[in-house]
Design an enzyme around this catalytic site. Structure first.
Site, short mmCIF file in Angstrom:
data_model
loop_
_atom_site.label_atom_id
_atom_site.label_comp_id
_atom_site.label_asym_id
_atom_site.label_seq_id
_atom_site.Cartn_x
_atom_site.Cartn_y
_atom_site.Cartn_z
N GLN A 130 0.81 -1.22 0.00
CA GLN A 130 0.00 0.00 0.00
C GLN A 130 0.84 1.28 0.00
O GLN A 130 0.32 2.38 -0.18
CB GLN A 130 -0.99 -0.03 1.16
CG GLN A 130 -2.05 -1.10 0.98
CD GLN A 130 -3.06 -1.19 2.12
OE1 GLN A 130 -3.21 -0.26 2.89
NE2 GLN A 130 -3.74 -2.33 2.22
N ARG B 128 -11.02 0.91 -0.55
CA ARG B 128 -10.59 -0.47 -0.71
C ARG B 128 -10.59 -0.88 -2.19
O ARG B 128 -9.67 -1.59 -2.64
CB ARG B 128 -11.49 -1.40 0.08
CG ARG B 128 -10.97 -2.84 0.15
CD ARG B 128 -11.89 -3.75 0.93
NE ARG B 128 -13.10 -4.11 0.18
CZ ARG B 128 -13.87 -5.16 0.48
NH1 ARG B 128 -13.57 -5.94 1.51
NH2 ARG B 128 -14.94 -5.41 -0.24
N ARG C 183 -14.76 -11.42 8.51
CA ARG C 183 -15.41 -11.39 7.19
C ARG C 183 -14.75 -12.38 6.24
O ARG C 183 -15.40 -12.96 5.38
CB ARG C 183 -15.31 -9.98 6.58
CG ARG C 183 -16.11 -8.92 7.30
CD ARG C 183 -15.95 -7.56 6.63
NE ARG C 183 -14.69 -6.90 6.96
CZ ARG C 183 -13.70 -6.70 6.11
NH1 ARG C 183 -13.79 -7.10 4.86
NH2 ARG C 183 -12.60 -6.08 6.51
N HIS D 251 -6.97 -2.77 15.07
CA HIS D 251 -7.96 -1.70 15.07
C HIS D 251 -8.93 -1.81 16.26
O HIS D 251 -8.88 -0.97 17.14
CB HIS D 251 -8.74 -1.64 13.75
CG HIS D 251 -7.89 -1.50 12.54
ND1 HIS D 251 -6.96 -0.50 12.39
CD2 HIS D 251 -7.82 -2.26 11.40
CE1 HIS D 251 -6.35 -0.63 11.23
NE2 HIS D 251 -6.85 -1.70 10.62
N ASP E 67 0.26 0.43 9.00
CA ASP E 67 -0.87 -0.03 8.19
C ASP E 67 -0.75 0.36 6.73
O ASP E 67 0.04 -0.21 5.97
CB ASP E 67 -2.16 0.47 8.82
CG ASP E 67 -3.40 -0.25 8.30
OD1 ASP E 67 -3.27 -1.05 7.34
OD2 ASP E 67 -4.50 -0.03 8.83
#
Length: 455
Positions: free
Chosen positions: A62, A83, A211, A271, A322
């Site tokens: 990222q 995302r 998820r 988180h 992150d």
């Protein structure tokens, strides 16, 4: 036992600040002893020596997106629209690109005061979703990048099987991530062999989120890995995630995690932004680490972690960069404290008691929680710990007239990366007056990789 020595004018130790100290380092990179005064042929390093910080949560790929997701879209923007943009970058990245990007990122981490990283790596397959000849190819590239820089790394490959609660079929845009239990355990075994050969490397696992895995799948994988291996999981980052969890099972994500698994100090809840007061206390009591990424959480509009209540309940915490929107332990700790001030309408919200330095309280908490989270023998300047040291520039104007806790507070709340002048990792002086021996070659390869993503 062979030793090397470093001399500092000021050192932060578990027993407090000490002046005029020589640190002896054994051949394995761990601190052997601290002595008063200058000893032997010690290398003198000017500045304020503090333990280097662990970075417990990184997505190296990222780094490519830095600054490229700050333009409003045609509709309302959210984590979920961000995302999709991130997936677009992820689907184009080749192994050489990832290694070049990761090396640049890890160099930036080192220069900011981090000496080890937990790499939450989920690009397992080729862009079309097919397997590499070596299923560990992309994770190995991150290990190689860390080795080139000299940064410690805990590789945390990601278990990712589904697109939503209850085992929903994965999306086409997630095809590089997807693996089953057998495939994941095979990947883990290959990485186990690799990290055994490098004393700076460790291995854990990252069930991406509730998820992306079911409890049954996660239990199957946990049964196939060493019982002490770290386990990191995204949980309750977004309001939509919480609502989707309730719609599926009637339970909130943290509630599900606490009910389904015996959380302990090997677990890091990444988180954990949206918790009820009862969940906050229960997570703290479990011994799990809260892996907080305050600048990313702010950038993505996640929300504010209930740090005041969590710390009051004895909860352990750590920090991570992150999405790499900021790579700075000082800035993430600053953002953590400021978010609590805004929420609680107070100052020095996380100082931990009267007449205490807020910066030092936060810093020492993140050191301890971070070292535990990524299972690295760091976090203190004391015998038996790895000699990982960040050196603050006491000649910088921002630190004029400041020593001890005041210097640490000034770095965290004002100075940031500009005050970090030297870095020692495992007794190796890797950053000397803000210079790393490999930085020009690392930057050249990074720029070459970046050109492919210019359009």
């Amino acid at each position: 036992m062979d030793t090397s020595r470093f001399h500092f004018g000021a050192v932060l130790t578990p027993d407090g600040w000490r002046e005029d100290v020589t640190i002896s380092v054994a051949s394995d990179g761990c601190i052997r002893q601290l002595q008063n005064g200058y000893c032997g042929n010690a290398r003198r390093i000017r500045g304020i020596a503090i333990p280097a910080m662990p970075n417990v949560h990184s997505h190296a790929h990222q780094r490519l997106m830095l600054g490229l997701a700050e333009r409003a879209g045609p509709g309302a923007d959210s984590f979920w629209t961000w995302r999709e943009a991130m997936y677009g970058f992820s689907l184009r990245l080749q192994p050489d690109d990832l290694e070049a990007v990761a090396a640049q990122l890890y160099l930036e981490m080192l220069k900011s005061g981090f000496s080890a990283v937990g790499e939450f790596q989920y690009l397992h397959h080729q862009p079309d979703g097919s397997a590499y000849a070596n299923p560990a190819e992309m994770s190995l590239r991150c290990l190689a990048a860390a080795d080139a820089v000299g940064l410690g790394i805990t590789m945390i490959p990601t278990l990712y099987a589904y697109s939503g609660f209850g085992g929903q079929a994965p999306l086409a845009s997630q095809r590089r991530f997807i693996t089953d239990a057998d495939g994941f355990l095979g990947l883990f075994e290959r990485l186990s062999i690799q990290v055994k050969a490098n004393s700076l490397q460790r291995l854990g696992i990252a069930p991406h989120s509730l998820r992306a895995v079911t409890p049954a799948l996660l239990r199957e994988v946990l049964a196939g890995i060493p019982p002490a291996a770290p386990v990191h999981i995204h949980v309750a980052e977004q309001v939509k995630e919480v609502n989707d969890s309730i719609a599926f099972s009637g339970l909130r994500p943290v509630e599900t995690l606490l009910r389904e698994f015996p959380l302990s100090g090997r677990w890091t809840a990444i988180h954990a932004t949206h918790m009820t007061p009862a969940e906050t206390v229960a997570l703290a009591a479990s011994g799990a680490i809260a892996g907080l990424c305050p600048t990313t959480e702010a950038n993505l509009g996640d929300g504010i972690f209930p740090a005041v209540a969590y710390r009051a309940a004895g909860g352990a915490l750590a920090i991570g960069s992150d999405s790499q929107i900021t790579v700075s332990p000082a800035e993430d700790l600053r953002m953590l404290e400021y978010s609590q001030r805004l929420q609680e309408h107070t100052r020095n919200a996380l100082a931990g008691g009267p007449n205490r330095s807020t910066g030092r309280t936060l810093y020492e908490a993140a050191l301890a929680g971070g070292a535990q989270s990524i299972c690295q023998p760091m976090g203190a300047i004391a015998p038996g710990y790895r000699c990982d040291i960040a050196v603050l520039d006491d000649a910088h104007p921002l630190l004029a007239g400041r020593t001890r806790d005041a210097a640490l507070d000034t770095w965290i709340f004002s100075g940031g990366n500009t005050l970090v002048k030297d870095m020692v990792v495992a007794g190796r002086h890797l950053v000397d007056d803000r210079h790393h021996a490999q930085e020009h070659e690392i930057e050249r390869k990074f720029r070459s990789a970046l050109e492919k993503f210019a359009t």
